[in-house]
Design a protein around this motif. Structure first.
Motif, PDB file in Angstrom:
ATOM      1  N   ILE A   1      56.690  61.663  30.505  1.00  0.00           N
ATOM      2  CA  ILE A   1      55.566  61.211  31.340  1.00  0.00           C
ATOM      3  C   ILE A   1      55.676  59.700  31.486  1.00  0.00           C
ATOM      4  N   ARG A   2      56.107  59.259  32.651  1.00  0.00           N
ATOM      5  CA  ARG A   2      56.390  57.844  32.863  1.00  0.00           C
ATOM      6  C   ARG A   2      55.628  57.301  34.064  1.00  0.00           C
ATOM      7  N   GLU A   3      55.202  56.064  33.945  1.00  0.00           N
ATOM      8  CA  GLU A   3      54.646  55.299  35.062  1.00  0.00           C
ATOM      9  C   GLU A   3      55.025  53.845  34.808  1.00  0.00           C
ATOM     10  N   ASP A   4      56.102  53.411  35.480  1.00  0.00           N
ATOM     11  CA  ASP A   4      56.656  52.090  35.183  1.00  0.00           C
ATOM     12  C   ASP A   4      55.723  50.954  35.565  1.00  0.00           C
ATOM     13  N   ASN A   5      54.878  51.166  36.557  1.00  0.00           N
ATOM     14  CA  ASN A   5      54.009  50.093  37.053  1.00  0.00           C
ATOM     15  C   ASN A   5      52.543  50.420  36.805  1.00  0.00           C
ATOM     16  N   CYS A   6      52.206  50.622  35.563  1.00  0.00           N
ATOM     17  CA  CYS A   6      50.808  50.870  35.221  1.00  0.00           C
ATOM     18  C   CYS A   6      49.986  49.596  35.446  1.00  0.00           C
ATOM     19  N   GLY A   7      48.769  49.793  35.942  1.00  0.00           N
ATOM     20  CA  GLY A   7      47.844  48.676  36.045  1.00  0.00           C
ATOM     21  C   GLY A   7      47.016  48.583  34.776  1.00  0.00           C
ATOM     22  N   ILE A   8      47.192  47.526  34.010  1.00  0.00           N
ATOM     23  CA  ILE A   8      46.516  47.373  32.718  1.00  0.00           C
ATOM     24  C   ILE A   8      45.760  46.037  32.728  1.00  0.00           C
ATOM     25  N   GLU A   9      44.489  46.122  32.427  1.00  0.00           N
ATOM     26  CA  GLU A   9      43.645  44.930  32.417  1.00  0.00           C
ATOM     27  C   GLU A   9      42.792  44.940  31.159  1.00  0.00           C
ATOM     28  N   ILE A  10      42.787  43.833  30.454  1.00  0.00           N
ATOM     29  CA  ILE A  10      41.991  43.683  29.235  1.00  0.00           C
ATOM     30  C   ILE A  10      40.954  42.592  29.480  1.00  0.00           C
ATOM     31  N   VAL A  11      39.690  42.964  29.380  1.00  0.00           N
ATOM     32  CA  VAL A  11      38.576  42.029  29.608  1.00  0.00           C
ATOM     33  C   VAL A  11      37.827  41.860  28.297  1.00  0.00           C
ATOM     34  N   ASP A  12      37.832  40.667  27.769  1.00  0.00           N
ATOM     35  CA  ASP A  12      37.045  40.310  26.583  1.00  0.00           C
ATOM     36  C   ASP A  12      35.878  39.450  27.037  1.00  0.00           C
ATOM     37  N   TYR A  13      34.676  39.791  26.595  1.00  0.00           N
ATOM     38  CA  TYR A  13      33.530  39.006  27.053  1.00  0.00           C
ATOM     39  C   TYR A  13      32.416  39.039  26.018  1.00  0.00           C
TER      40      TYR A  13
ATOM     41  N   SER B   1      34.057  34.808  29.024  1.00  0.00           N
ATOM     42  CA  SER B   1      34.718  36.010  29.527  1.00  0.00           C
ATOM     43  C   SER B   1      36.165  35.667  29.875  1.00  0.00           C
ATOM     44  N   THR B   2      37.099  36.476  29.420  1.00  0.00           N
ATOM     45  CA  THR B   2      38.515  36.282  29.733  1.00  0.00           C
ATOM     46  C   THR B   2      39.090  37.606  30.229  1.00  0.00           C
ATOM     47  N   THR B   3      40.006  37.499  31.167  1.00  0.00           N
ATOM     48  CA  THR B   3      40.650  38.675  31.748  1.00  0.00           C
ATOM     49  C   THR B   3      42.156  38.481  31.688  1.00  0.00           C
TER      50      THR B   3
ATOM     51  N   ALA C   1      37.249  47.715  40.112  1.00  0.00           N
ATOM     52  CA  ALA C   1      37.215  46.285  40.426  1.00  0.00           C
ATOM     53  C   ALA C   1      35.795  45.726  40.496  1.00  0.00           C
ATOM     54  N   PRO C   2      34.781  46.450  41.022  1.00  0.00           N
ATOM     55  CA  PRO C   2      33.416  45.881  41.030  1.00  0.00           C
ATOM     56  C   PRO C   2      32.885  45.570  39.637  1.00  0.00           C
ATOM     57  N   ILE C   3      33.233  46.379  38.654  1.00  0.00           N
ATOM     58  CA  ILE C   3      32.759  46.116  37.290  1.00  0.00           C
ATOM     59  C   ILE C   3      33.431  44.869  36.732  1.00  0.00           C
ATOM     60  N   ALA C   4      34.736  44.732  36.980  1.00  0.00           N
ATOM     61  CA  ALA C   4      35.445  43.530  36.518  1.00  0.00           C
ATOM     62  C   ALA C   4      34.872  42.273  37.172  1.00  0.00           C
ATOM     63  N   PHE C   5      34.464  42.378  38.424  1.00  0.00           N
ATOM     64  CA  PHE C   5      33.857  41.225  39.113  1.00  0.00           C
ATOM     65  C   PHE C   5      32.501  40.871  38.490  1.00  0.00           C
ATOM     66  N   ARG C   6      31.730  41.877  38.126  1.00  0.00           N
ATOM     67  CA  ARG C   6      30.420  41.611  37.517  1.00  0.00           C
ATOM     68  C   ARG C   6      30.563  40.945  36.155  1.00  0.00           C
TER      69      ARG C   6
ATOM     70  N   SER D   1      30.614  37.036  36.047  1.00  0.00           N
ATOM     71  CA  SER D   1      29.397  36.274  36.349  1.00  0.00           C
ATOM     72  C   SER D   1      28.460  36.322  35.157  1.00  0.00           C
ATOM     73  N   ARG D   2      27.922  35.174  34.790  1.00  0.00           N
ATOM     74  CA  ARG D   2      27.084  35.098  33.593  1.00  0.00           C
ATOM     75  C   ARG D   2      25.684  35.666  33.800  1.00  0.00           C
ATOM     76  N   ASP D   3      25.183  35.680  35.031  1.00  0.00           N
ATOM     77  CA  ASP D   3      23.799  36.071  35.266  1.00  0.00           C
ATOM     78  C   ASP D   3      23.614  37.568  35.438  1.00  0.00           C
ATOM     79  N   THR D   4      24.624  38.369  35.177  1.00  0.00           N
ATOM     80  CA  THR D   4      24.482  39.816  35.289  1.00  0.00           C
ATOM     81  C   THR D   4      23.982  40.405  33.975  1.00  0.00           C
ATOM     82  N   VAL D   5      23.318  41.522  34.072  1.00  0.00           N
ATOM     83  CA  VAL D   5      22.816  42.194  32.870  1.00  0.00           C
ATOM     84  C   VAL D   5      23.965  42.619  31.976  1.00  0.00           C
ATOM     85  N   LEU D   6      25.076  42.965  32.575  1.00  0.00           N
ATOM     86  CA  LEU D   6      26.238  43.423  31.810  1.00  0.00           C
ATOM     87  C   LEU D   6      26.767  42.317  30.909  1.00  0.00           C
TER      88      LEU D   6
END
Length: 634
Positions: A136-148, A153-155, A392-397, A400-405
């Motif tokens: 089971i291979r996927e050479d171009n996986c999209g992987i994003e790590i968001v620490d906040y 917040s860092t991505t 992507a909408p969650i990563a965008f939120r 921003s510091r003023d979001t509830v998330l």
């Protein structure tokens, strides 16, 4: 665990034993999960291990041929020793791999190639599981790590190799490196790659049953929530609108995977089958019915290599009066070929149905998404497609510091945001169906057509399927709000004295449960809309057929009235048209005599035949007069 029937190691060496290898004494010691092969440092002559590799790939038919030193008729002194010059460590490793190969192959042949009743769960630490799933291979996986946290917040976006190295970075707590200020870590993975998922699952100790749900089952299994000691696991079906151009590569209601829970844990997908031969050539079987191993290619049956493990596997099988049935291997190949043929036929039928429905339906991509919520504030999301555009909408939120998330820094609130995103995508699907229903209703009321009825029939079937896939999401959200603490309490073993007085804490926070109420309301709206649209579609179909039936009745009524009017004239015309020599009504009278008879008969017959219609007309005139009088009296 899967049926252990892998016959090659990570470097492609054949693990099929030779006759002299079967008699080699081996200690029953398991090999490590990621074993490596030590090369023999001998520059003067070829490696004996390589000679074993080459000779083990020879045709078994040639080994059993006459005059072969490795044949059963040869004595032990005549057989050349293949392991004489190997170091002791390499001898031990080769022997262990040979024993593993024999056990795996024998278990597969004894089971007839089936995987029904296999042990549930996918444990990536086991070498057999790693060998079965490494395709089971996927050479171009999209992987994003968001620490906040509430203040920072860092991505980070990573490739497969970089992410695996990050997961394998040693730390004191056994988890990947993490800054002290980080409250929540979100690992968003797009694409199914075994090495990537294996690395994150070992690092975070994900449960084998949860991994089995990730790799197995139909693409449209019910959405659900499973509670484990270390984490909460969610499997949610995402409904997303797609355009016609990208519909060819998406998963809709007509497409299902070929992996079943009863065949657990067969690796997902059939991509490996496209790379290898789909069917064995007829020339690969000799006239006697036994396989010609000189030309037998390596192939996979549902992701498993297929080779014999001993001479017993290639002996003919007899039934009844010595009727030759072929070999065990030939029977296994025949059964698997029948399964492949049935699978291909089913795919063809689904493709034909999809082509017939094309252009008359709302293009919806239905694909699963998997979430892991851990106690340490880590949220892992996995989606089969390698794109990260869905979340992507969650990563965008989170930027921003003023979001509830961001302000809350609550991992369960992040899980709520992902669920809310899935539900919002489903609302878009419902809105598109609303537009379609209004269009079809206008067409039906304007001028009913059978083409519109066909489109309504297709839409009604899709609505039923969407109801089946969306309804469990409502149950899932309700369970997270109502039974989160109760299910966590069920994980605690109360019989253990060490667990007495332990405080039960759920995975979902109080704030996230409040926000989940809004998600539940949206799901209620979606499901009621589906029921309403399905009812409207059914009513429009019934209305179309009722109008067609009414029009047919009107036509028949007009024909009946015309027949009644002209029936007396037809009878009299037939009478006066008779060719008799002596006929006083014709010879002594003019055509006026015909009408003197016809008109009274018509005046008498027509009212009698239309008595019911005349009564309806009289009642209609009375009601119309009464309504007009009532309006004038106002």
């Amino acid at each position: 665990m899967p049926r252990e029937n892998s016959f090659s190691d990570s470097e492609g060496r054949s693990l099929t034993p030779d006759p002299e290898e079967e008699a080699f004494p081996v200690s029953p010691v398991a090999s490590p999960a990621n074993y490596t092969h030590v090369k023999v440092e001998n520059t003067n002559q070829p490696s004996n291990l390589e000679r074993i590799k080459t000779q083990s790939r020879r045709s078994l038919h040639s080994k059993l041929s006459k005059g072969n030193p490795a044949s059963p008729t040869a004595t032990a002194q005549q057989r050349p020793s293949r392991w004489a010059h190997l170091p002791p460590k390499e001898k031990f490793r080769a022997a262990v791999r040979t024993l593993m190969s024999m056990n795996r192959g024998t278990s597969m042949l004894l089971a007839g190639g089936g995987r029904v009743g296999a042990e549930p769960g996918v444990d990536p630490r086991r070498p057999a599981v790693d060998a079965a799933y490494r395709h089971i291979r996927e050479d171009n996986c999209g992987i994003e790590i968001v620490d906040y946290s509430a203040v920072r917040s860092t991505t980070r976006t990573m490739k497969n190799a970089e992410f695996i190295d990050f997961m394998n970075t040693p730390t004191t707590d056994g988890l990947p490196p993490r800054e002290p200020w980080v409250k929540v870590r979100w690992i968003n993975i797009g694409g199914m790659d075994w090495e990537v998922i294996k690395a994150v699952s070992i690092r975070y100790n994900l449960h084998p049953l949860a991994l089995e749900d990730v790799f197995h089952g139909h693409s449209q299994n019910r959405s659900k929530a499973d509670y484990y000691t270390k984490h909460l696991f969610l499997r949610v079906l995402c409904h997303e609108l797609v355009d016609d151009a990208s519909q060819n590569g998406t998963t809709d209601h007509t497409q299902v995977t070929n992996t079943l829970r009863s065949a657990s844990p067969e690796p997902m997908g059939d991509d490996i089958e496209a790379e290898e031969s789909d069917e064995l050539k007829d020339s690969e079987l000799t006239q006697s019915g036994s396989p010609n191993f000189g030309s037998l290619k390596r192939r996979r049956l549902g992701g498993y290599p297929l080779l014999p493990t001993s001479r017993v596997d290639v002996k003919p099988v007899y039934r009844g009066n010595q009727t030759k049935m072929g070999t065990n291997l030939a029977k296994l190949i025949s059964n698997e070929s029948a399964i492949r043929a049935a699978r291909t036929e089913r795919k063809q039928d689904e493709a034909e149905i999809h082509a017939l429905k094309k252009g008359s339906r709302v293009n919806v991509n239905v694909s699963p998404m998997f979430f892991f919520l851990l106690r340490d504030g880590t949220v892992i999301s996995i989606r089969p497609t390698p794109s990260l555009a869905f979340a992507a909408p969650i990563a965008f939120r989170l930027k921003s510091r003023d979001t509830v998330l961001r302000k809350s820094a609550d991992p369960s609130l992040l899980l709520h945001a992902l669920l809310d995103l899935v539900v919002d995508k489903a609302v878009q699907v419902i809105d598109e169906y609303h537009v379609k229903i209004h269009k079809y209703e206008r067409d039906i009321l304007l001028r009913p057509k059978m083409d519109t009825v066909r489109q309504l029939h297709i839409l009604s079937g899709d609505l039923i399927l969407h109801k089946r896939t969306l309804d469990p999401i409502k149950t899932l959200v309700y369970g997270l709000r109502r039974y989160d603490v109760d299910r966590c309490a069920a994980l605690v073993d109360t019989s253990d004295p060490a667990n007495q007085g332990v405080k039960i804490v759920g995975f979902m926070s109080h704030k996230s449960k409040i926000y989940l109420a809004d998600v539940f309301d949206h799901m209620e709206y979606i499901l009621t809309s589906l029921d309403m649209f399905a009812g409207i579609a059914e009513n429009l179909i019934n209305y179309t057929f009722n109008v067609a039936s009414y029009e047919m009745n009107e036509v028949m009524r007009r024909l009946t009235i015309a027949t009644i009017i002209f029936l007396p004239l037809t009878v009299l015309t037939g009478y006066f048209g008779m060719n008799f020599e002596s006929m006083w009504s014709v010879q002594k009278n003019s055509d006026f005599f015909f009408w003197k008879i016809a008109i009274p008969i018509m005046i008498l017959v027509i009212p009698i035949a239309l008595m019911g219609d005349l009564k309806k007309l009289w009642h209609y005139m009375q009601k119309k007069t009464a309504t007009r009088k009532a309006v004038k009296d106002l």
